[in-house]
Motif scaffolding. Structure first.
Motif, PDB file in Angstrom:
ATOM      1  N   TRP A 150       0.870  -1.240   0.202  1.00  0.00           N
ATOM      2  CA  TRP A 150       0.036  -0.062  -0.076  1.00  0.00           C
ATOM      3  C   TRP A 150       1.012   1.142  -0.087  1.00  0.00           C
ATOM      4  O   TRP A 150       2.175   1.046   0.234  1.00  0.00           O
ATOM      5  N   PRO A 151       0.112   2.686  -0.357  1.00  0.00           N
ATOM      6  CA  PRO A 151       1.342   3.731  -0.372  1.00  0.00           C
ATOM      7  C   PRO A 151       1.586   3.921   0.985  1.00  0.00           C
ATOM      8  O   PRO A 151       1.102   5.147   1.836  1.00  0.00           O
ATOM      9  N   MET A 163       2.403   1.630  -4.896  1.00  0.00           N
ATOM     10  CA  MET A 163       2.038   2.603  -5.526  1.00  0.00           C
ATOM     11  C   MET A 163       3.039   3.321  -5.913  1.00  0.00           C
ATOM     12  O   MET A 163       2.904   3.860  -7.386  1.00  0.00           O
ATOM     13  N   ASP A 175      -2.746   0.669  -5.172  1.00  0.00           N
ATOM     14  CA  ASP A 175      -3.030   0.230  -3.588  1.00  0.00           C
ATOM     15  C   ASP A 175      -3.574  -1.142  -3.504  1.00  0.00           C
ATOM     16  O   ASP A 175      -4.568  -1.302  -3.584  1.00  0.00           O
TER      17      ASP A 175
END
Length: 555
Positions: free
Chosen positions: A228-229, A239, A246
């Motif tokens: 995930w970012p 990301m 994501d």
């Protein structure tokens, strides 16, 4: 009312009160020694008394102070026909006058004793079966192990030679492993992790059709790559590079849309993060990695995705980094999780937070299979591939557990009070290969017929019947509830299924087979129940792998 809350239990089984009060020692956590000793003595008296045909009355009395020597905290009486338990607790505080506001939940302090008082959300014990997903940069080489980078950096001959030959010069021990050509480090796999075929709805549909009720995805494994970012992992997340998606958010949305619970695996350590290495070099007199990276990322994934399981792992490389309190500060995060987070009423944490760790349930070693009742709730994390957790291109079909073996693991785990978290390893391009799909769909087909014997059940008074553990028991919840006899051997033609443990409780007791209409005949011999199975051809059996006979009105 203002007096508190009264809960009344009744059961004629002498073991019932024993089971209810066997956890009484937990009342003494953090209490004065006098309270602990009184609770233990009273519990022993009750457990050794005759409980047949008696009731258990528990009075929870409102008290803002858990431990005050001037007040009784736990009082157990056992007159002629019932047991009375008085327990002072803030959980019993009444609703405020003339308002609809419920009394506030207790605040848990950042220590394991206080966190141990938190009631476990009930959904977890009901669901029994979940899917584990190991997916990340290690899925690009997909060679032998998700610990690929660690094996490479540690100079494992098999890994170094494979890497140098297939991808480029790793730079690991060049005198021992000479290499000619361009350099290629593990970090260079990041742009190759593209997940271009990843369809989260397709995954979620597969998991739902498997019969699983919850999903736990790798948000971050030990190499530190984030799916995930993450603001703490610039250019080291899905990301910023690789998929440019994501992945956690995509799958979370699809899993919830399919009606399943969503959880996240999160590695505490990051093998080669400079801040983590510096903390180890300082013998953990510094905690910069925990303060600046770990705790912010844990709160980030909690607030962002609202997971219902936080599955911690990877506590420790050097001795000081095994400490759940002094180094990892786990109680600090979990107290926030229980008190303030958006999932405070539904979330659970496992027990892999380091030495001295608590948790809502116990996670044993990988592929844990005790084969006996474990009183506290536990979970077995298990693989479909026999060795690797991440996808391994080197394993053939013989390296996968077959469906019967996996159903056996599910049944034996649930019988012993556990949940099964079954792992799949997707490919770097985002596919779950057919071998994984086959095992999951076959399990789902079996659960369509026999899920009644798995979901929302409890352990029977014994877990298995035969010495070779080919017959297991579960039981529906409630007094004199149905008992499920799960056998992995269909009786030979003309032979009964012989069971030695359950016994009829009433003259109207009956037996049935899940997936088959009608009651079955049976005979009783001293110490034996002989069940006559229906005469069915293999093609007409209600399912494959294992069969569930239901005993109605037995004990």
């Amino acid at each position: 009312g203002t007096a508190g809350v009264r809960v009344v239990y009744y059961n004629g089984d002498a073991g019932f009160v024993d089971k209810i009060l066997s956890s009484v020692d937990y009342v003494g956590i953090g209490a004065p020694e006098s309270v602990k000793k009184e609770a233990q003595m009273n519990a022993h008296k009750v457990q050794t008394a005759d409980a047949t045909n008696r009731s258990l009355i528990i009075d929870f009395v409102c008290s803002d102070v858990l431990y005050d020597d001037a007040l009784p905290h736990l009082v157990i009486e056992y007159p002629a026909y019932h047991y009375k338990v008085l327990w002072r607790t803030p959980h019993a505080c009444p609703i405020k006058t003339n308002t609809s506001e419920n009394c506030p939940s207790p605040q848990y302090h950042s220590n394991w004793d206080s966190l141990g008082y938190r009631p476990t959300p009930g959904w977890y014990d009901e669901v029994k079966f979940g899917i584990f997903i190991h997916w990340g940069m290690f899925s690009v080489p997909s060679f032998k192990s998700e610990w690929y980078w660690h094996q490479l950096r540690s100079g494992n001959k098999e890994f170094v030679e494979f890497h140098n030959r297939v991808y480029g010069c790793s730079g690991v021990e060049p005198d021992k492993y000479p290499c000619v050509g361009p350099s290629f480090k593990f970090e260079d796999f990041a742009p190759m992790f593209k997940a271009e075929l990843f369809d989260p709805d397709e995954w979620a549909t597969l998991f739902k059709n498997s019969g699983a009720k919850y999903v736990v995805l790798t948000s971050k494994h030990h190499e530190g790559w984030c799916n995930w970012p993450s603001a703490q992992h610039w250019n080291w997340n899905s990301m910023d590079t690789g998929p440019h998606r994501d992945l956690v958010g995509n799958l979370t949305d699809s899993v919830r849309a399919a009606g399943l619970h969503m959880g996240l695996y999160h590695s505490l350590r990051e093998w080669y993060n400079p801040a983590y290495l510096e903390d180890q070099a300082n013998n953990c007199s510094t905690t910069a990695f925990v303060d600046d990276i770990l705790l912010p990322t844990l709160k980030d994934i909690t607030n962002r995705y609202k997971p219902e399981v936080i599955w911690a792992d990877g506590a420790g490389d050097s001795p000081c980094t095994h400490d759940s309190v002094k180094y990892w500060k786990a109680p600090e995060y979990i107290s926030w999780l229980y008190n303030e987070s958006p999932v405070r009423n539904t979330v659970l944490v496992n027990s892999r937070w380091g030495t001295g760790s608590g948790g809502d349930y116990t996670t044993g070693p990988d592929r844990y299979s005790p084969g006996k009742l474990v009183p506290e709730k536990w979970e077995s994390c298990y693989t479909i591939q026999r060795e690797s957790w991440g996808f391994d291109r080197t394993e053939d079909i013989g390296s996968f557990y077959n469906t019967t073996e996996l159903i056996y693991q599910l049944v034996s785990t649930v019988s012993c009070n556990g949940n099964l978290l079954l792992n799949v390893g997707p490919t770097a391009d985002g596919r779950i290969i057919p071998a994984f799909q086959d095992r999951l769909l076959q399990m789902g087909k079996w659960l369509q017929v026999n899920g009644e014997a798995i979901y929302n059940t409890k352990p029977f008074r014994v877990q298995y019947d035969t010495g070779d553990k080919r017959i297991w028991f579960t039981q529906a919840k409630g007094a004199y509830a149905d008992i499920y006899v799960i056998t992995f051997d269909w009786p030979a033609p003309g032979q009964p299924l012989v069971v030695t443990q359950p016994r009829p409780a009433t003259s109207s007791s009956t037996i049935s087979l899940l997936g088959y209409e009608g009651d079955l005949p049976y005979d009783l011999e001293p110490g034996k129940l002989l069940i006559t199975p229906p005469k069915l051809s293999p093609a007409d059996l209600p399912c494959q792998h294992a069969w569930v006979f239901v005993l109605h009105g037995y004990e």
